[in-house]
Design an enzyme around this catalytic site. Sequence first.
Site, PDB file in Angstrom:
ATOM      1  CB  SER A  40      30.132 -12.176 -27.376  1.00 48.51           C
ATOM      2  OG  SER A  40      31.322 -11.795 -28.026  1.00 48.51           O
ATOM      3  CG  HIS A 164      34.552 -16.638 -27.428  1.00 50.73           C
ATOM      4  ND1 HIS A 164      35.335 -15.544 -27.724  1.00 50.73           N
ATOM      5  CD2 HIS A 164      33.355 -16.424 -28.037  1.00 50.73           C
ATOM      6  CE1 HIS A 164      34.648 -14.712 -28.480  1.00 50.73           C
ATOM      7  NE2 HIS A 164      33.448 -15.211 -28.671  1.00 50.73           N
ATOM      8  CD  GLU A 173      38.294 -11.832 -27.405  1.00 53.27           C
ATOM      9  OE1 GLU A 173      39.177 -11.072 -27.843  1.00 53.27           O
ATOM     10  OE2 GLU A 173      37.196 -11.997 -27.962  1.00 53.27           O
ATOM     11  CD  GLU A 216      38.030 -15.117 -30.436  1.00 51.36           C
ATOM     12  OE1 GLU A 216      38.936 -14.551 -29.794  1.00 51.36           O
ATOM     13  OE2 GLU A 216      37.056 -14.524 -30.911  1.00 51.36           O
ATOM     14  CG  ASP A 252      36.678  -8.358 -25.931  1.00 50.82           C
ATOM     15  OD1 ASP A 252      35.954  -7.577 -25.271  1.00 50.82           O
ATOM     16  OD2 ASP A 252      36.299  -8.896 -26.993  1.00 50.82           O
ATOM     17  CD  GLU A 301      37.451  -6.016 -28.089  1.00 52.73           C
ATOM     18  OE1 GLU A 301      38.637  -6.368 -28.264  1.00 52.73           O
ATOM     19  OE2 GLU A 301      36.495  -6.575 -28.649  1.00 52.73           O
ATOM     20  CG  ASP A 328      33.520  -5.885 -30.339  1.00 52.26           C
ATOM     21  OD1 ASP A 328      32.958  -5.695 -31.422  1.00 52.26           O
ATOM     22  OD2 ASP A 328      33.675  -7.038 -29.858  1.00 52.26           O
ATOM     23  CE  LYS A 353      34.534  -8.479 -33.259  1.00 54.52           C
ATOM     24  NZ  LYS A 353      33.629  -8.665 -32.099  1.00 54.52           N
ATOM     25  CB  SER A 380      38.532  -7.600 -34.548  1.00 54.81           C
ATOM     26  OG  SER A 380      37.965  -8.740 -33.928  1.00 54.81           O
ATOM     27  CG  HIS A 381      39.335 -12.994 -34.961  1.00 57.54           C
ATOM     28  ND1 HIS A 381      39.599 -14.232 -34.463  1.00 57.54           N
ATOM     29  CD2 HIS A 381      39.274 -12.172 -33.871  1.00 57.54           C
ATOM     30  CE1 HIS A 381      39.696 -14.174 -33.155  1.00 57.54           C
ATOM     31  NE2 HIS A 381      39.516 -12.952 -32.778  1.00 57.54           N
ATOM     32  NE  ARG A 382      32.321 -10.820 -34.695  1.00 51.37           N
ATOM     33  CZ  ARG A 382      31.151 -10.223 -34.567  1.00 51.37           C
ATOM     34  NH1 ARG A 382      30.710  -9.436 -35.524  1.00 51.37           N
ATOM     35  NH2 ARG A 382      30.423 -10.358 -33.469  1.00 51.37           N
ATOM     36  CB  SER A 383      34.152 -16.166 -31.687  1.00 52.37           C
ATOM     37  OG  SER A 383      32.782 -15.889 -31.863  1.00 52.37           O
ATOM     38  CE  LYS A 404      38.954  -8.910 -30.748  1.00 51.30           C
ATOM     39  NZ  LYS A 404      38.257  -9.069 -29.478  1.00 51.30           N
TER      40      LYS A 404
END
Length: 444
Positions: A40, A164, A173, A216, A252, A301, A328, A353, A380-383, A404
């Site tokens: 996304s 996701h 999320e 995730e 999110d 978010e 984000d 990110k 943050s991570h990514r998916s 996260k």
Amino acid sequence: TIAQLKAREILDSRGNPTIEADVITSTGHVFRAAVPSGASTGIYEALELRDKDEKRYLGKGVLHAVDNVHKILSPALKGLNVVDQSKIDKLMVEQLDGTQNEWGWCKQKVGANAILAVSLALARAGAHDKKIPLYHYLAELAGKRTDKFVTPVPSLNIINGGAHAGNSLEIQEFMIMPTGASSFREAMRIGAETYHHLSKLLKKKYGKSASNVGDEGGFGAPQIKDENETLELILEAIQSAGHTGKIDIALDAAASEFFDGKTGNYNLSQKTGKNDRILTPDQLIDLYANLASHYPIKSIEDPFDQDDFSSYQKLTKRIGDKIQIVGDDLLVTNPKRVQSGIDGKWVNALLLKVNQIGSVTESIEASNMSQRAGWGVMVSHRSGETEDNFIGDLVVGLGTGEIKSGAPCRSDRLAKYNQIMRIEEELGNRAVYAGHHFRDTSKL
Ligand code: PGA
Ligand code: ZN
């Protein structure tokens, strides 16, 4: 000094190609980093260079980005000192790439993925050269204190929806934040126990397949109806795990994904195809405000589309004193968009990110600007992720107090959380857990 850069195509947690780079120094040491990838994604993110050759990996190959590391970046960086992070990032971004749009350097020639892989690996080389841990080195680069470090509250994504997961939830999320823990390690235990109780609950209520997981690692339970039902389930799981009162909730929405650009409305029934739950921006504002007053939600978010600034301003004005409103897709870790967000009071927190902007130096700049403005910063991570745990060190180095990285499940997610547990152990009494102060760690 840098002797050579080497890059390669590897696969991420969704089985898509991504780039990994090695910085090889004159002493023969190899420092490696890999780049994540979103699903996304925000439209203002720096360019993720993909080959678009449909014969390989459905067009998602990254061989051009690999080539750019070998042919453009490697010859230009040869002989430079590994501790010159900002100088080298600037060289890659402004000179070797040099492409710009209205929001600044956009990395369209070399690719943000190629530049970031090198930038991350370079930071590892720099830390090694200075004989300090990566988190300590990143704290120095960011001008942070190094006598004490803050370990973050993990925001664990336990129910996956949106882009996701294959269920009908539009909110992407549903996360739990164990703010009432006394350490990061205890927060992970509280989170994982709640996750397992939720798994049992879902199986009991909806059948065995309800505990299948999304991108995730959170449950993708297909039969859950809406956000209220989801939040009730989460509260029940928290209670049966015995952790009532220790956990806050974060959402999110990733609302750009269910925004209808033609009408300006939000379609919370898009995935079912029924189109029986379409909300105006003001109705969506009311929905969030109601959720926040009924549930222990402390962070929301991307509640609106990435260009719906006025709705952001309204929600932040209405409930921003009580809860965190995080940008984000809205801000894409871009210092120029962050500045606009600060000036326009769009939100009160940044989602950080590294691959949205494409270099360590610009990521640090976006984080520092946000903190100076009194905002929270959630790393943050990514998916789509890899085993690289860089952001575990980054969140401790920057002392932002929150991260996260998905569910307490799947090693691509846990690589980051596990690294923070190691760092907390190494720091001993020089580590302080952010807990309830996750939005502002300055007084810890
Ligand atoms: P993405 O999702 O990595 O697919 O963009 C994560 C998020 O929206 O925060
Ligand atoms: Zn998001």
